[in-house]
Enzyme design. Structure first.
Site, PDB file in Angstrom:
ATOM      1  N   ALA A 184     -14.965 -23.032 -18.117  1.00 14.58           N
ATOM      2  CA  ALA A 184     -13.586 -22.946 -17.646  1.00 14.58           C
ATOM      3  C   ALA A 184     -13.376 -23.634 -16.313  1.00 14.58           C
ATOM      4  O   ALA A 184     -12.353 -24.297 -16.082  1.00 14.58           O
ATOM      5  CB  ALA A 184     -13.175 -21.475 -17.550  1.00 14.58           C
ATOM      6  N   ASP A 185     -14.326 -23.502 -15.393  1.00 14.30           N
ATOM      7  CA  ASP A 185     -14.194 -24.061 -14.043  1.00 14.30           C
ATOM      8  C   ASP A 185     -13.891 -25.556 -14.079  1.00 14.30           C
ATOM      9  O   ASP A 185     -13.191 -26.086 -13.207  1.00 14.30           O
ATOM     10  CB  ASP A 185     -15.483 -23.863 -13.247  1.00 14.30           C
ATOM     11  CG  ASP A 185     -16.103 -22.483 -13.380  1.00 14.30           C
ATOM     12  OD1 ASP A 185     -15.905 -21.834 -14.426  1.00 14.30           O
ATOM     13  OD2 ASP A 185     -16.821 -22.065 -12.455  1.00 14.30           O
ATOM     14  N   ALA A 186     -14.438 -26.243 -15.084  1.00 20.65           N
ATOM     15  CA  ALA A 186     -14.313 -27.699 -15.159  1.00 20.65           C
ATOM     16  C   ALA A 186     -12.861 -28.152 -15.217  1.00 20.65           C
ATOM     17  O   ALA A 186     -12.533 -29.269 -14.788  1.00 20.65           O
ATOM     18  CB  ALA A 186     -15.070 -28.223 -16.380  1.00 20.65           C
ATOM     19  N   PHE A 188     -10.395 -27.136 -13.525  1.00 19.09           N
ATOM     20  CA  PHE A 188      -9.899 -27.287 -12.159  1.00 19.09           C
ATOM     21  C   PHE A 188     -10.486 -28.533 -11.517  1.00 19.09           C
ATOM     22  O   PHE A 188      -9.821 -29.221 -10.739  1.00 19.09           O
ATOM     23  CB  PHE A 188     -10.280 -26.055 -11.333  1.00 19.09           C
ATOM     24  CG  PHE A 188      -9.897 -26.127  -9.870  1.00 19.09           C
ATOM     25  CD1 PHE A 188      -8.681 -25.623  -9.434  1.00 19.09           C
ATOM     26  CD2 PHE A 188     -10.757 -26.674  -8.929  1.00 19.09           C
ATOM     27  CE1 PHE A 188      -8.328 -25.671  -8.093  1.00 19.09           C
ATOM     28  CE2 PHE A 188     -10.417 -26.735  -7.579  1.00 19.09           C
ATOM     29  CZ  PHE A 188      -9.187 -26.235  -7.163  1.00 19.09           C
TER      30      PHE A 188
END
Length: 397
Positions: A184-186, A188
């Site tokens: 998920a972080d990717a 951003f």
């Protein structure tokens, strides 16, 4: 004579006293009919943003190239500093103090505007957003060149491996999902830079690649029932300590802010904008319903009030995204303002007297533990994002 002395002292110390009051008491109650709604003072928000940024910058100097940057994920160009600088660009745009923009330029030049060391890895792409911001303002080709070179190379590689999460990074595109955005972080870190690069160069290939990969990640990681996004595939069937399905607050925050930053580079009428607007509205409705009574969001979003700690990194991203939507006509203030103000009160209260921003969960991939003294660069970046959006909102009043 005493009256004259008092007058002189008042003239000398009034500016200092005003700054102190705004930093310590940043809210004012404004009457609204029979209700009292606490809105911060615009000047108080700016004072807190600068206070927090100043505390952090003073502790970031040893991470510059000249100061022998730390190895690992805290090095310049990697995601921890990259997320901080994303927030700092927002402050630099709004503050009357030129120091923040000067600092960004100094550090970027000190590192030759290089991105992180793993060329395909999204976490090492987030600093590209700062490069492009600086290029927009100064037409600095040295800031633009590494971004373009990296993404030209990545698009040429055309990774098409599975998004099933594999933790170990290596050069094997077949078995290493992190060649793509499988966490998920990717969302951003990388897509907003690609959308912005298309906007700057006029070449649609960067936006086309970003949209294809962004949509693939959402299709894979978004839970069809809750509409929340898993951190990665390892959490599809995991239960948290309260037997809840695990959706990590900061992981979801990375996604939400990533959608916002993608929208910032997609003008009205762009062929991809409707997708991100629809996703933004869907996530906003889902997120606001999960806010705790104290104004924070729980580290495990479906654990609710079971999480007593006011974790601030996820809360900052959600507060930021909600206020941004009100500023840009996507969310109705009447429906979303109460949640935004509750979130900001949590963030404001997490600022220590010296400017340290606390209650930030450390580097992680799942809900864990957090204390009042825990702080991190990426948490400060998220705080500056939230503060910048609120500053703009108050400026419209």
């Amino acid at each position: 004579m005493p009256n004259r002395i008092i007058k002189i002292l008042t003239q000398v110390f009034r500016p200092l006293l005003t700054t102190f009051i705004l930093a310590c008491f940043p809210f004012v109650s404004l009457a609204n009919g029979d209700q009292q709604e606490a809105l911060p003072l615009k000047e108080g928000v700016m004072a807190q943003m600068e206070k927090v940024a100043n505390w952090q910058i003073a502790r970031t100097q040893h991470m510059t190239h000249v100061g022998r940057a730390r190895a690992g994920s805290e090095a310049y160009g990697r995601w921890i500093q990259g997320a901080f600088y994303k927030g700092l660009t927002k402050l630099a745009e709004r503050s009357e103090n030129p120091f923040y923009e000067t600092w960004i330029g100094y550090v970027g030049k000190d590192h030759n505007w290089k991105l992180g060391k793993v060329k395909y890895f999204a976490d090492d792409h987030v600093i590209a957003q700062t490069n492009l911001w600086y290029y927009r303002r100064h037409k600095n080709e040295e800031a633009l060149a590494p971004v373009k070179e990296t993404f030209d190379w990545l698009i040429e590689q055309a990774p098409d491996n599975s998004l099933e999460f594999v933790a170990d990074r290596n050069k094997d595109k077949v078995h290493n999902c992190q060649w793509r955005w499988c966490w998920a972080d990717a969302l951003f870190m990388a897509p907003p830079a690609l959308f912005e690069l298309s906007s700057i160069t006029g070449d649609p290939k960067y936006a086309n690649y970003a949209h294809k990969e962004f949509k693939a990640t959402i299709d894979y990681l978004q839970d069809p029932k809750t509409k929340l996004v898993f951190r990665d595939s390892r959490f599809f069937n995991k239960k948290g300590k309260f037997e809840e399905q695990v959706f990590w607050s900061r992981g979801m925050g990375w996604v939400y802010a990533g959608v916002v930053h993608s929208l910032e580079s997609l003008p009205v009428g762009h062929k991809y904008r409707s997708y991100y607007e629809a996703l933004y509205l869907q996530l906003s409705k889902t997120i606001v319903a999960l806010q705790k009574a104290d104004g924070a969001w729980p580290m495990s979003l479906l654990a609710g009030e079971n999480y007593k700690e006011p974790e601030t990194s996820g809360t900052a991203f959600f507060t930021y995204g909600i206020i941004w939507g009100m500023n840009n006509g996507l969310l109705e203030s009447e429906a979303y303002l109460p949640a935004a103000m509750k979130g900001w009160k949590v963030l404001s209260s997490a600022v220590h007297p010296d400017g340290k921003f606390g209650w930030v969960q450390g580097v992680n991939e799942k809900p864990d533990v957090v204390t009042k003294d825990d702080s991190q660069l990426f948490g400060v970046g998220a705080f500056l994002l939230a503060g910048s959006a609120l500053y703009d909102f108050l400026g419209q009043k």
